[in-house]
Every structure is written in structure tokens, then in C-alpha cells.
Design a protein around this motif. Structure first.
Motif, PDB file in Angstrom:
ATOM      1  N   TYR A 110     -22.823  11.014   1.217  1.00  0.00           N
ATOM      2  CA  TYR A 110     -21.891  11.237   0.286  1.00  0.00           C
ATOM      3  C   TYR A 110     -20.579  12.198   1.113  1.00  0.00           C
ATOM      4  O   TYR A 110     -20.725  13.102   1.581  1.00  0.00           O
ATOM      5  N   HIS A 111     -19.362  11.607   0.839  1.00  0.00           N
ATOM      6  CA  HIS A 111     -18.183  12.480   1.251  1.00  0.00           C
ATOM      7  C   HIS A 111     -17.233  12.144   0.184  1.00  0.00           C
ATOM      8  O   HIS A 111     -16.983  10.880  -0.187  1.00  0.00           O
ATOM      9  N   ARG A 112     -16.038  12.858   0.238  1.00  0.00           N
ATOM     10  CA  ARG A 112     -15.113  12.556  -0.814  1.00  0.00           C
ATOM     11  C   ARG A 112     -14.004  12.002  -0.004  1.00  0.00           C
ATOM     12  O   ARG A 112     -13.605  12.329   1.047  1.00  0.00           O
ATOM     13  N   ASP A 113     -13.787  10.740  -0.151  1.00  0.00           N
ATOM     14  CA  ASP A 113     -12.600  10.016   0.400  1.00  0.00           C
ATOM     15  C   ASP A 113     -11.294  10.074  -0.304  1.00  0.00           C
ATOM     16  O   ASP A 113     -11.156   9.224  -1.236  1.00  0.00           O
ATOM     17  N   TYR A 114     -10.326  10.956   0.137  1.00  0.00           N
ATOM     18  CA  TYR A 114      -9.357  11.271  -0.671  1.00  0.00           C
ATOM     19  C   TYR A 114      -8.142   9.991  -0.544  1.00  0.00           C
ATOM     20  O   TYR A 114      -7.487   9.990  -1.304  1.00  0.00           O
ATOM     21  N   THR A 115      -8.252   9.162   0.452  1.00  0.00           N
ATOM     22  CA  THR A 115      -7.520   8.167   0.446  1.00  0.00           C
ATOM     23  C   THR A 115      -7.916   7.099  -0.741  1.00  0.00           C
ATOM     24  O   THR A 115      -6.929   6.275  -0.945  1.00  0.00           O
ATOM     25  N   ARG A 168      -3.098   7.558  -2.316  1.00  0.00           N
ATOM     26  CA  ARG A 168      -3.001   6.255  -1.565  1.00  0.00           C
ATOM     27  C   ARG A 168      -1.545   5.888  -1.846  1.00  0.00           C
ATOM     28  O   ARG A 168      -1.099   5.215  -0.857  1.00  0.00           O
ATOM     29  N   TYR A 169      -0.780   6.305  -2.860  1.00  0.00           N
ATOM     30  CA  TYR A 169       0.560   5.692  -2.907  1.00  0.00           C
ATOM     31  C   TYR A 169       1.384   6.523  -1.854  1.00  0.00           C
ATOM     32  O   TYR A 169       2.438   5.846  -1.437  1.00  0.00           O
ATOM     33  N   PHE A 170       1.047   7.759  -1.857  1.00  0.00           N
ATOM     34  CA  PHE A 170       1.853   8.609  -0.812  1.00  0.00           C
ATOM     35  C   PHE A 170       1.782   7.943   0.509  1.00  0.00           C
ATOM     36  O   PHE A 170       2.825   7.957   1.307  1.00  0.00           O
ATOM     37  N   ILE A 171       0.568   7.749   0.923  1.00  0.00           N
ATOM     38  CA  ILE A 171       0.292   7.016   2.355  1.00  0.00           C
ATOM     39  C   ILE A 171       0.995   5.867   2.487  1.00  0.00           C
ATOM     40  O   ILE A 171       1.718   5.585   3.399  1.00  0.00           O
ATOM     41  N   ALA A 172       0.843   4.966   1.441  1.00  0.00           N
ATOM     42  CA  ALA A 172       1.692   3.690   1.339  1.00  0.00           C
ATOM     43  C   ALA A 172       3.055   3.944   1.779  1.00  0.00           C
ATOM     44  O   ALA A 172       3.734   3.227   2.500  1.00  0.00           O
ATOM     45  N   ALA A 173       3.732   4.586   0.937  1.00  0.00           N
ATOM     46  CA  ALA A 173       5.355   5.002   1.034  1.00  0.00           C
ATOM     47  C   ALA A 173       5.583   5.740   2.453  1.00  0.00           C
ATOM     48  O   ALA A 173       6.405   4.977   2.915  1.00  0.00           O
ATOM     49  N   LEU A 174       4.863   6.551   2.607  1.00  0.00           N
ATOM     50  CA  LEU A 174       5.196   7.106   4.096  1.00  0.00           C
ATOM     51  C   LEU A 174       4.991   6.111   5.119  1.00  0.00           C
ATOM     52  O   LEU A 174       5.923   5.964   6.185  1.00  0.00           O
ATOM     53  N   GLU A 185      -6.293  -0.574   6.395  1.00  0.00           N
ATOM     54  CA  GLU A 185      -7.483   0.332   6.416  1.00  0.00           C
ATOM     55  C   GLU A 185      -7.453   1.566   5.620  1.00  0.00           C
ATOM     56  O   GLU A 185      -8.864   2.011   5.048  1.00  0.00           O
ATOM     57  N   TYR A 186      -6.482   2.330   5.601  1.00  0.00           N
ATOM     58  CA  TYR A 186      -6.494   3.583   4.947  1.00  0.00           C
ATOM     59  C   TYR A 186      -6.404   3.620   3.300  1.00  0.00           C
ATOM     60  O   TYR A 186      -7.114   4.430   2.721  1.00  0.00           O
TER      61      TYR A 186
END
Length: 140
Positions: free
Chosen positions: A28-33, A39-45, A99-100
Motif C-alpha cells: 500500500y502506498h498513496r498514489d497522488y497521480t 492528474r489534471y494539473f500534471i496533464a496541463a503542465l 504513464e503518470y
């Protein structure tokens, strides 16, 4: 609700709802992506960086190609650097974005083909950029 109806979110052993868990609960780990806002911030960036990189490197290549007085050895090195950076931004970065930001249940890189393509091209394009910078520094 059961695990299948939750999709990429699972129940923890004590029946508390856990967001952002991908795969087996034993690791278990928290996947912040997997959080929608991130997810929208990463995609926009990534999209803006990809757009700027493709546009900028294409303009460098076009400028040197169109102007005959710019056909020098140093400018050819710069064009080579622009081509390798263009390939990184046009091929590698969209695959890394996928991937992210892809939801866990898509299993995007489960197949060997896409994973192999990404991790074959990534070092080639990066090494081409680095070695071009080395050649420029040695040439000066």
C-alpha cells in the motif's frame, strides 16, 4: 460495495475506504497521480511544456534550414540538439504523461511493447542531447 465496483480504489482490511491505492494492498502506498486534481494539473503542465518544446525546437530547425548564412558548424550542432529535444518532447514526453496520469485499471505499461519503446527511446534521445552539448563545447 465490493472491490470490483470501486475500480482503482480498494477497501482496506478494516472496511475503511482508501483512495488512490493501485495494485495489491500488501504494498500500500498513496498514489497522488490518481487524484483527479493532481492528474489534471500534471496533464496541463506537461501539455504546455510539450507544446512549447515542439514549437521552439521546430522554429530553431526551420530558422537554420531557411537561412543560408546560418549554415555553420555550430548551428548544425544546435540543430542536432533541437532535433533530439524535439524527439524527446514529441515521443517520450507524451508517453510519460500517459504513464503518470493513466488510471491504474488501464494497465498502460503492462505490455512489453509500449514499455520497451519508451525505455529504448528515452536514453537514446537524452544521450544524443548530452553528447551534442559535449561536441559543441569541444568544438569551441
Amino acid at each position: 460495495m465490493d472491490e470490483e465496483s470501486l475500480g482503482w480504489d480498494y477497501y482496506q482490511g478494516n472496511n475503511s475506504y482508501v483512495e488512490g491505492v493501485c495494485g495489491d494492498l500488501s504494498d500500500y502506498h498513496r498514489d497522488y497521480t490518481q487524484v483527479a486534481g493532481i492528474r489534471y494539473f500534471i496533464a496541463a503542465l506537461y501539455s504546455s511544456i510539450i507544446f512549447l518544446a515542439v514549437t521552439g525546437n521546430s522554429l530553431v530547425i526551420w530558422t537554420v534550414w531557411r537561412n543560408n548564412h546560418m549554415h555553420t558548424v555550430t548551428n548544425y550542432y544546435i540543430v542536432n540538439l533541437a532535433i533530439s529535444d524535439l524527439l524527446v518532447s514529441a515521443i517520450v514526453m507524451p508517453l510519460k504523461l500517459l504513464e503518470y496520469t493513466a488510471p491504474c485499471e488501464w494497465h498502460v505499461f503492462n505490455s512489453d511493447a509500449l514499455c520497451s519503446v519508451l525505455y529504448y527511446f528515452l536514453p537514446i534521445f537524452v544521450f544524443a542531447s548530452v553528447l551534442t552539448l559535449v561536441a559543441i563545447s569541444l568544438e569551441r
